[in-house]
Design an enzyme around this catalytic site. Sequence first.
Site, short mmCIF file in Angstrom:
data_model
loop_
_atom_site.label_atom_id
_atom_site.label_comp_id
_atom_site.label_asym_id
_atom_site.label_seq_id
_atom_site.Cartn_x
_atom_site.Cartn_y
_atom_site.Cartn_z
N GLY A 209 0.84 -1.21 0.00
CA GLY A 209 0.00 0.00 0.00
C GLY A 209 0.86 1.24 0.00
O GLY A 209 2.07 1.18 -0.27
N ASN A 210 0.28 2.36 0.29
CA ASN A 210 1.05 3.61 0.43
C ASN A 210 0.38 4.48 1.48
O ASN A 210 -0.65 4.13 2.04
CB ASN A 210 1.18 4.32 -0.93
CG ASN A 210 -0.17 4.66 -1.52
OD1 ASN A 210 -0.90 5.47 -0.97
ND2 ASN A 210 -0.51 4.02 -2.63
N HIS A 211 1.00 5.63 1.76
CA HIS A 211 0.55 6.46 2.89
C HIS A 211 -0.62 7.39 2.58
O HIS A 211 -0.98 8.22 3.40
CB HIS A 211 1.72 7.29 3.41
CG HIS A 211 2.79 6.48 4.06
ND1 HIS A 211 2.55 5.71 5.17
CD2 HIS A 211 4.10 6.29 3.74
CE1 HIS A 211 3.67 5.10 5.52
NE2 HIS A 211 4.62 5.43 4.66
N SER A 212 -1.18 7.30 1.39
CA SER A 212 -2.29 8.22 1.06
C SER A 212 -3.44 8.02 2.05
O SER A 212 -3.79 6.90 2.40
CB SER A 212 -2.78 7.93 -0.37
OG SER A 212 -4.00 8.61 -0.59
N ALA A 276 -3.95 7.52 -5.10
CA ALA A 276 -2.57 7.07 -5.22
C ALA A 276 -2.62 5.57 -5.56
O ALA A 276 -2.58 4.72 -4.67
CB ALA A 276 -1.81 7.31 -3.92
#
Length: 399
Positions: A209-212, A276
């Site tokens: 995943g990512n930090h969005s 994102a």
Amino acid sequence: MLQNKNILIGITGGIAAYKIPLLVRLLKLQKANVKVICTPAALQFVTQQTLSVLSEEPTLVDFFDPESGQWNHHVQLGLWADALVIAPCGSNTIAKMVSGQCDNLLLTTYLSARCPVWIAPAMDLDMFQQESVQTNLKTLIERGVSIIDAENGPLASGLSGKGRMAEPETIFTVLKDHFTPKNSQFIGKKVVVTAGPTYEAIDPVRFIGNHSTGQMGLEIAHVLSDWGAEVHLIMGPSHLEIPSHIKTTRVISAQEMFEKTQNAFIGSDMLIMSAAVADYRVEQTSPEKIKKSEEHLTLNLVKNMDILKSLSLSKQPHQKTVGFALETNNGLQNAVEKLEKKQLDAVILNLVSEHSGFKTPTNKIHIIHKDGRQKESEIASKSDIAHLIVETLNQWIFD
Ligand code: CTP
């Protein structure tokens, strides 16, 4: 455009008062500042506590707070309000508004208010038909008060007819329309907004995943809705609370986001991709939890579909596409390349820094139009940035 608007709600004694907490909630979800004044009779139908909790402000009834002795200054309240709505408004209050009586805090505030005033009459059908009531309503209209008309239907008396208070959603829409910018080109336009990250499963318990957080996209959806657009938000995994009036489809993976966005974009006027999206997914998701038996673990990643590019290259002539470019270096150059490669109408460059990007409450952007026009923002809250984006697209995109 209800955000930061000061809305004063007056409640008079009537059974429909029980519906006003929902109105307060709808307004608060739009980030309006809400204060409530009840007449003493209203408290027989709704509690001060409920309204205080929902409005996050003390609910006012008396000129003086009986406990603290604090003076509830009706002139200040009247000046504070950008809009005053009295709902339900019974025949007694209507008559007093006409004759200028002010024997409670609500009536004195009405007389002091300089803002637009709405009333949502509510009473039994025979009372509503009385010539005195109808004449009073006409007088108020002549004096600039707007009436949110009573509705037909079952009444608390057991009778049925015209006299029911307009539903809270109707009152909310009246207020929202009042604050919608009159130059908005978004009124009635269908806009799909994507937001948040995507999660690409590794096994049943892990993902890439990512930090969005989805906040930027949600703020854009908010503002677009305020400007009269019909927004469909496609939201990746996010803990943010989304107001019920924003149509939302929740998704997890990039593939799912592609499918839902593609469907939503059919028949829409614009796509704003602020999500994102993970560029890669695991080639083979393990059906079982991967055990840490080996010293090294290699995951094979395959490229995800570029949602924006795919939908932009196949868009109809009237459809507009707007993308984000999240960059750490060579921002302008990379953003323009993305705009050209994905055939966008505009791109929003987001340079990652301590003040902008994921997980920050603020942002700093450049908006670049396909014809070369550019606008640069200061560092500002994501909400202010969303206003700038919508305002700029409103000017540029529908030329
Ligand atoms: N985007 C998309 N589908 C993807 C990846 C990105 O629709 N699989 C969209 C994003 O929502 C954004 C725009 O494309 O609006 C640009 O995303 P960004 O991550 O900045 O660029 P990429 O095109 O993925 O290129 P790179 O990661 O190499 O910079």
